[in-house]
Motif scaffolding. Sequence first.
Motif, PDB file in Angstrom:
ATOM      1  N   ASP A 168     -10.654  36.069  65.262  1.00 18.07           N
ATOM      2  CA  ASP A 168     -10.651  37.245  66.137  1.00 18.07           C
ATOM      3  C   ASP A 168     -11.989  37.464  66.823  1.00 18.07           C
ATOM      4  OD1 ASP A 168      -8.051  37.740  65.466  1.00 18.07           O
ATOM      5  OD2 ASP A 168      -8.441  39.558  64.299  1.00 18.07           O
ATOM      6  N   GLY A 227      -5.523  35.628  68.615  1.00 15.13           N
ATOM      7  CA  GLY A 227      -6.615  35.429  67.674  1.00 15.13           C
ATOM      8  C   GLY A 227      -6.105  35.039  66.293  1.00 15.13           C
ATOM      9  N   ASP A 253      -6.735  39.200  62.113  1.00 14.69           N
ATOM     10  CA  ASP A 253      -6.449  40.632  62.211  1.00 14.69           C
ATOM     11  C   ASP A 253      -7.544  41.471  61.582  1.00 14.69           C
ATOM     12  OD1 ASP A 253      -5.016  42.754  63.243  1.00 14.69           O
ATOM     13  OD2 ASP A 253      -3.849  43.042  61.416  1.00 14.69           O
ATOM     14  N   ALA A 290      -9.118  44.416  65.813  1.00 14.28           N
ATOM     15  CA  ALA A 290      -8.195  43.698  66.701  1.00 14.28           C
ATOM     16  C   ALA A 290      -7.348  44.659  67.540  1.00 14.28           C
ATOM     17  CB  ALA A 290      -7.302  42.758  65.889  1.00 14.28           C
ATOM     18  N   LEU A 346      -5.061  43.056  70.482  1.00 14.28           N
ATOM     19  CA  LEU A 346      -4.948  41.610  70.309  1.00 14.28           C
ATOM     20  C   LEU A 346      -3.741  41.187  69.473  1.00 14.28           C
ATOM     21  CD1 LEU A 346      -6.612  38.942  70.839  1.00 14.28           C
ATOM     22  CD2 LEU A 346      -7.608  39.304  68.568  1.00 14.28           C
ATOM     23  N   THR A 375      -2.451  38.597  67.004  1.00 14.50           N
ATOM     24  CA  THR A 375      -3.249  37.794  66.088  1.00 14.50           C
ATOM     25  C   THR A 375      -2.474  37.525  64.803  1.00 14.50           C
ATOM     26  OG1 THR A 375      -5.435  37.645  65.020  1.00 14.50           O
ATOM     27  CG2 THR A 375      -4.385  39.804  65.033  1.00 14.50           C
ATOM     28  N   ARG A 428      -2.246  37.968  60.898  1.00 17.38           N
ATOM     29  CA  ARG A 428      -2.816  38.913  59.944  1.00 17.38           C
ATOM     30  C   ARG A 428      -3.099  38.271  58.597  1.00 17.38           C
ATOM     31  NH1 ARG A 428      -1.807  42.900  55.965  1.00 17.38           N
ATOM     32  NH2 ARG A 428      -3.665  44.194  56.153  1.00 17.38           N
TER      33      ARG A 428
END
Lengths: 351, 351
Positions: free
Chosen positions: A257, A283, A286, A290, A297, A299, A301
């Motif tokens: 991230d 990304g 998380d 984020a 974002l 992303t 996690r």
Amino acid sequence: MDNSGVTLQDVADRAGLSLATASRVLNGSSRTVGAAAAEKIRRAAADLGYVSNGPAQALARSTTSVVGLVVHEVDDPYFAAIARGAMTVAARHGLLTTLANTFHDPDREIEYVKRLQAQRVRGLLLAGSGVTTEGYTEALAAVLEGFARGGGRIALVSDHNLPYPGVLPANKNGGAQVARHLHDLGHRKVGIISGPSFLSSVSDRLSGFTGAWESFGLDASQIPVVGGDFTRSGGFAATLALFERDPGITAIFALNDLMAAGALAALADPLGYRVPAEVSVVGFDDLWIAADLRTPLTTVRLPLEDMGAQAMDLLLSTESMGADKPRNIHVPVDLVVRSSTAPARIAGPLA
Amino acid sequence: MDNSGVTLQDVADRAGLSLATASRVLNGSSRTVGAAAAEKIRRAAADLGYVSNGPAQALARSTTSVVGLVVHEVDDPYFAAIARGAMTVAARHGLLTTLANTFHDPDREIEYVKRLQAQRVRGLLLAGSGVTTEGYTEALAAVLEGFARGGGRIALVSDHNLPYPGVLPANKNGGAQVARHLHDLGHRKVGIISGPSFLSSVSDRLSGFTGAWESFGLDASQIPVVGGDFTRSGGFAATLALFERDPGITAIFALNDLMAAGALAALADPLGYRVPAEVSVVGFDDLWIAADLRTPLTTVRLPLEDMGAQAMDLLLSTESMGADKPRNIHVPVDLVVRSSTAPARIAGPLA
């Protein structure tokens, strides 16, 4: 002698009890002392401002009430979240935490493990990703083996290829989930911005993505990969390099991230692309930021604080040691879809 | 006995030198040893994998090569940045850092100071803001006095009203700069979201703002102030409460950037205000994320990493102790104007 000048004998005298009893109460020996006597000793210690002597206890027990935690960078929210989880569990067990920051230097990591061993920490938690550099794992293994032989406890976060219990996030699977998400949105011109390839978390996330990409009948060898520091500024620079190489990219996979935050900043200025209308960004981790970035974002996690807590639990639990095989905790990951991904503006030819 | 089973005598034997010489070389005594002898000892120690015994050394010297660093919350980028700076300097001096996380509990802070003292740390750096709660400063002062009397070094970040050297950011002046900025943009209906009022940094930032506001001929007592946790979620909740109390607010001053991040999120959803067109937001600290938030944040810049480094320098420098007055470093602050502030949509009546 004690910093405060008050000795254990002073405490015993004031309580009218023996030195042995005072020691049992204040140094947490398992030998039983009556509740009334224990209360007298504690009150005498409080009255006199007695502070127990940690190093003397450490010599006697050959361990301390301290655990060592090694991170690459405390200022990186990834490690800060893991540290918080680990320290929460350590505090619950009455343990202090000595935190060693490697500043991303593998040699320093090995040096710190030796230093923490010399301080007689009760256990060592290595939170940084494993490193695939030639000789590193062997050198680290040798140091850890000496520590474990002396009764030290060890736990790891991420894959280190070492025989100690670990908390292992599903980095490969996370990479594969990102590939599927971008594929299903019609992206065919994807670029990857990557941290140092000697980190096992980097190589796992990357191979997870490319493996899945190939499974969709696409050619992963065509995907441009630009490396950089695993930081915001590393992501910023890598994004500029990526678009210089191929201005037609419709989606970026940032391998963490922090790099994604740098990508969002670079896309806004100087590149001037709208996210996600023109370029999608994904990304990994998380981090708590984020959802608050200039474009919230999408992303993968990782439950970072829980991972730190689980690793410290592994370190402190008795069953984790002595078993034939170290106990590992496999941590599943999930793609969190926010606003930074959208269908590709120009879908590539279908595979 | 050593974890690795190798004793100092083993090292001396292998080098063909006396135990005293081996001790001088490996335990860093100031007594002189010839370079050739020192090299022999070091090679023997390396060959045997000798690890020196930290607690035994601590007993002998009555200190360790460890410093204690107390923060409120390692997962807060404010403290992570200070910790990074402090640990960078500590590492340069060959010192390990034991990090204690108070989880914002003042009683735990005092408990940790005692624990770190018992571990014979060489010095203590308290990075958390001072607390104005009745009795706290007195209790902390008593514990620190015992530590200092035993030769322990102490340094502070932020005002603690204690006689030890400190790094003091200009919190009041920062608050005043925010007041001037919002005033000059025509904002008259300002709301403040605030952390716990017992933190001296909170009360200083607040009084800096209100003092300046009054100096412009405006009535600061009319400004709604909503308190909450000094966190993102605290800022989110406080912003909702603020707009429930007064929907006509045109600007929010958040007393730290984490609360500002929560304010930006709450304004976007569920409140549905555009920043800065409808509502301006100002933070405090200039965390590294401030420029990457959904609206890049106007905020007061504190050089956090430098502050941590300066505090550790103060701790380790000889001249800081023993002087009649503790040496303080006053840190100036600057307003950084980004995209989250703009002229008020409806200017209030001019004062």
